[in-house]
Design an enzyme around this catalytic site. Structure first.
Site, PDB file in Angstrom:
ATOM      1  N   GLN A 124       0.663  -1.110  -0.052  1.00 51.82           N
ATOM      2  CA  GLN A 124       0.002   0.046  -0.307  1.00 51.82           C
ATOM      3  C   GLN A 124       1.029   1.232   0.024  1.00 51.82           C
ATOM      4  O   GLN A 124       1.795   1.454   1.012  1.00 51.82           O
ATOM      5  CB  GLN A 124      -1.058  -0.128   1.129  1.00 51.82           C
ATOM      6  CG  GLN A 124      -1.723   1.270   1.467  1.00 51.82           C
ATOM      7  CD  GLN A 124      -2.570   1.645   0.566  1.00 51.82           C
ATOM      8  OE1 GLN A 124      -2.517   2.869  -0.010  1.00 51.82           O
ATOM      9  NE2 GLN A 124      -3.643   0.834   0.223  1.00 51.82           N
ATOM     10  N   TYR A 125       0.686   1.710  -1.203  1.00 54.29           N
ATOM     11  CA  TYR A 125       1.682   3.317  -1.124  1.00 54.29           C
ATOM     12  C   TYR A 125       1.157   4.324  -0.159  1.00 54.29           C
ATOM     13  O   TYR A 125       2.287   4.685   0.687  1.00 54.29           O
ATOM     14  CB  TYR A 125       1.399   3.885  -2.394  1.00 54.29           C
ATOM     15  CG  TYR A 125       2.052   3.322  -3.607  1.00 54.29           C
ATOM     16  CD1 TYR A 125       3.097   2.340  -3.380  1.00 54.29           C
ATOM     17  CD2 TYR A 125       2.179   3.937  -4.859  1.00 54.29           C
ATOM     18  CE1 TYR A 125       3.710   1.524  -4.463  1.00 54.29           C
ATOM     19  CE2 TYR A 125       2.771   3.286  -5.890  1.00 54.29           C
ATOM     20  CZ  TYR A 125       3.720   2.135  -5.541  1.00 54.29           C
ATOM     21  OH  TYR A 125       4.199   1.525  -6.661  1.00 54.29           O
ATOM     22  N   ASP A 126      -0.091   4.722   0.165  1.00 57.80           N
ATOM     23  CA  ASP A 126      -0.409   5.782   0.881  1.00 57.80           C
ATOM     24  C   ASP A 126      -1.709   5.648   1.242  1.00 57.80           C
ATOM     25  O   ASP A 126      -2.501   5.847   0.278  1.00 57.80           O
ATOM     26  CB  ASP A 126       0.169   6.986   0.515  1.00 57.80           C
ATOM     27  CG  ASP A 126       0.149   7.996   1.654  1.00 57.80           C
ATOM     28  OD1 ASP A 126      -1.100   8.038   2.666  1.00 57.80           O
ATOM     29  OD2 ASP A 126       1.120   8.982   1.949  1.00 57.80           O
TER      30      ASP A 126
END
Length: 565
Positions: free
Chosen positions: A364-366
């Site tokens: 998950q990037y952000d």
């Protein structure tokens, strides 16, 4: 001088002043000589100040700095907020950019071009540059045939593919510090001495550009890594003007244009101060496109929020792709010591979920980025509703006769003269939004709450309706602003939803998703304040609450009178 300008004339004047941007100010409390009208358009004499002058609705900033957690920040010279039209006391700002006309190829014919071909393929063989990159890492003992994952061609382009089953939180790869690219790398390079004093991201950008443009026979140790970097992504900073016209009316277009202008200004400055005076270090032509490429690489691939590392590229690790189904950012990556008695550092990447052999390793990037931020940074969006946000900008006008008192109250309660509220689809309004709205609109017979005797408790009062007039004003202003913003889009939500059901190219899909998402949030905001407007007669206001606290109101809301003895 204050003008009331019709919508048509407004468009003509603004396009003349700045053809790449348009702004809209909704003013609720007009000057005394102007009839009150929700949605009236006011402009001051800013148009006379030159073709470069225009208002932009910055979402906390136009640039998300490449530091720590990529939180927004501005250079000092960019942090000067433009004042809205004078004599107005309550402003809600929405940015609605102009359509952009171009002769570029149609967005419907867009192809995704990389230095190497990275389209999905059933063939197990990797493109030659990727094979060379893997061999370089193997020769340097960073990876081996037993590594849990290696590069592979996937739907997104390149990604990390599991070579065997990988357990949850299992280490996928480790990269020693000597293979990182960060400001320390630049300082120790040939251009280190000319980069002193530059912003960290500019230092790294110049390093990437130089390594990319150097002749292959110069023997750059980074050549294998540079050769697998994409020429561009689907980030909106790489879109053509015709493609950008598909997000006309959105806040994302304003932000994208502002980012590109920022990068251009930084490039012109560094070109004059560093590149041109040092031809021995930069013997080749460095263009704005090169600088924008490096900026895009850093925005999409740099790791942040790492111990002691605010901006760092990690070769191999930066091939990891994003999955919306992964809902945690915990433990995906970290920097740790190489050993008990070693001062070296290692970047360690873990898989947040179990992965089967042959599947892609994802993170998950952000969790906190909106779809607009995902589109700007990485070139994709998600279909989840809570990624759709709209930023409402409110301001205490300096022309307000109670400006000092209101600003003092706002700052004492964690807000500012210009305050930004990010509103997410399907979620309640930000907790401080209604109190701030009531404060900004406070006036007339309600102004007594601004007296110093109420200073310690005024925010508590503002958290509840103050008066019917005050509550009605904020409802009308916000609803008028939403309707004005909705009118700036070229398509309806229904038209966007119809496009989403057909097979369209990635950039058009992003454009459709962004504008549909913003419209849905605007309708969500409008619906909240429409409901409040319908319930104005049902609210208990300050005076009623005060009388009740004094025991002067009965159970049915009737005022109690005492007969003299």
């Amino acid at each position: 001088m204050l003008h009331i300008i019709s919508s048509v004339l407004r468009r003509c004047l603004v396009r003349w002043a700045c053809p790449s941007s348009r702004w809209l100010h909704i003013i609720s409390l007009a000057p005394q000589d102007v009839p009150l009208g929700m949605g009236l358009l006011y402009m001051d004499d800013a148009l006379d100040r030159g073709t470069k002058y225009f208002f932009i609705n910055y979402k906390k900033s136009i640039i998300y700095n490449l530091i720590t957690d990529k939180r927004p920040s501005l250079d000092n010279h960019q942090n000067q907020k433009q004042k809205p039209a004078t004599m107005a006391t309550f402003i809600s700002t929405f940015t609605t950019p102009n359509p952009i006309i171009t002769k570029s190829p149609s967005i419907l014919n867009h192809n995704h071009h990389f230095t190497i071909k990275c389209s999905s393929s059933s063939s197990p063989s990797l493109p030659p540059p990727v094979q060379t990159f893997w061999k370089w890492l193997s020769d340097e003992k960073v990876v081996s045939s037993k590594s849990p994952a290696k590069p592979g061609t996937v739907t997104e382009g390149l990604g990390l593919v599991a070579q065997r089953d990988i357990g949850r939180n299992e280490v996928v790869l480790e990269v020693p510090k000597k293979f990182w690219i960060n400001p320390d790398t630049v300082s120790g390079s040939e251009i280190g001495r000319v980069c002193n004093g530059l912003k960290p991201w500019i230092c790294v950008a110049l390093f990437l550009i130089r390594e990319k443009l150097r002749a292959e026979d110069e023997g750059s140790v980074w050549r294998s890594y540079i050769d697998i970097l994409p020429e561009y992504t689907d980030s909106t900073i790489f879109w053509s003007e015709e493609e950008l016209s598909e997000i006309e009316g959105t806040q994302l277009l304003s932000t994208t244009l502002s980012v590109k202008e920022y990068v251009k200004n930084e490039f012109l400055q560094v070109q004059e101060q560093v590149i041109l005076p040092n031809k021995q270090l930069f013997p080749f032509s460095v263009t704005l496109d090169d600088f924008l490429w490096a900026f895009g690489i850093l925005r999409s691939r740099a790791f942040s929020r790492l111990r002691g590392q605010n901006l760092v590229l990690i070769p191999l690790a930066d091939l990891i792709n994003h999955s919306p189904s992964i809902t945690t950012e915990d433990y995906a990556y970290e920097i740790r010591g190489a050993g008990l008695f070693s001062r070296d550092q290692i970047f360690s990447l873990r898989s947040p979920i179990p992965v089967k052999a042959g599947q892609q390793v994802l993170i998950q990037y952000d969790m906190n980025k909106s779809n607009a931020e995902l589109a700007l940074d990485y070139g994709f969006i998600e279909s989840t509703p809570d990624r759709n946000t709209y930023t409402l900008t409110l301001q205490i006008s300096s022309a307000d006769p109670f400006f000092d008192d209101k600003l003092d109250i706002a700052e004492a309660n964690g807000t500012k003269e210009v305050q930004y509220f990010d509103i997410t689809l399907g979620r309640p309004l930000p907790p401080k939004m209604l109190p701030y709205l009531r404060l900004v609109a406070l006036g007339g017979t309600d102004a007594f709450l601004l007296e110093s005797v109420f200073r310690n408790k005024v925010w508590d009062h503002l958290e509840l309706p103050v008066s019917r007039d005050n509550e009605e004003v904020i409802c009308q202003v916000v609803r008028g602003a939403c309707q004005s913003a909705l009118s700036s889009y070229r398509t309806s939500i229904e038209e966007d939803e119809e496009l989403e059901r057909v097979n369209i190219n990635p950039r058009l899909k992003i454009a459709v998703g962004i504008r549909a998402g913003e419209k849905k949030v605007l309708q969500h905001i409008d619906g909240i304040f429409k409901e409040r407007e319908m319930e104005l007669n049902e609210y208990e206001y300050y005076q009623e609450r005060r009388l009740r606290d004094l025991g002067l109101v009965g159970e049915q809301g009737d005022i109690i009178f005492w007969e003299p003895k």
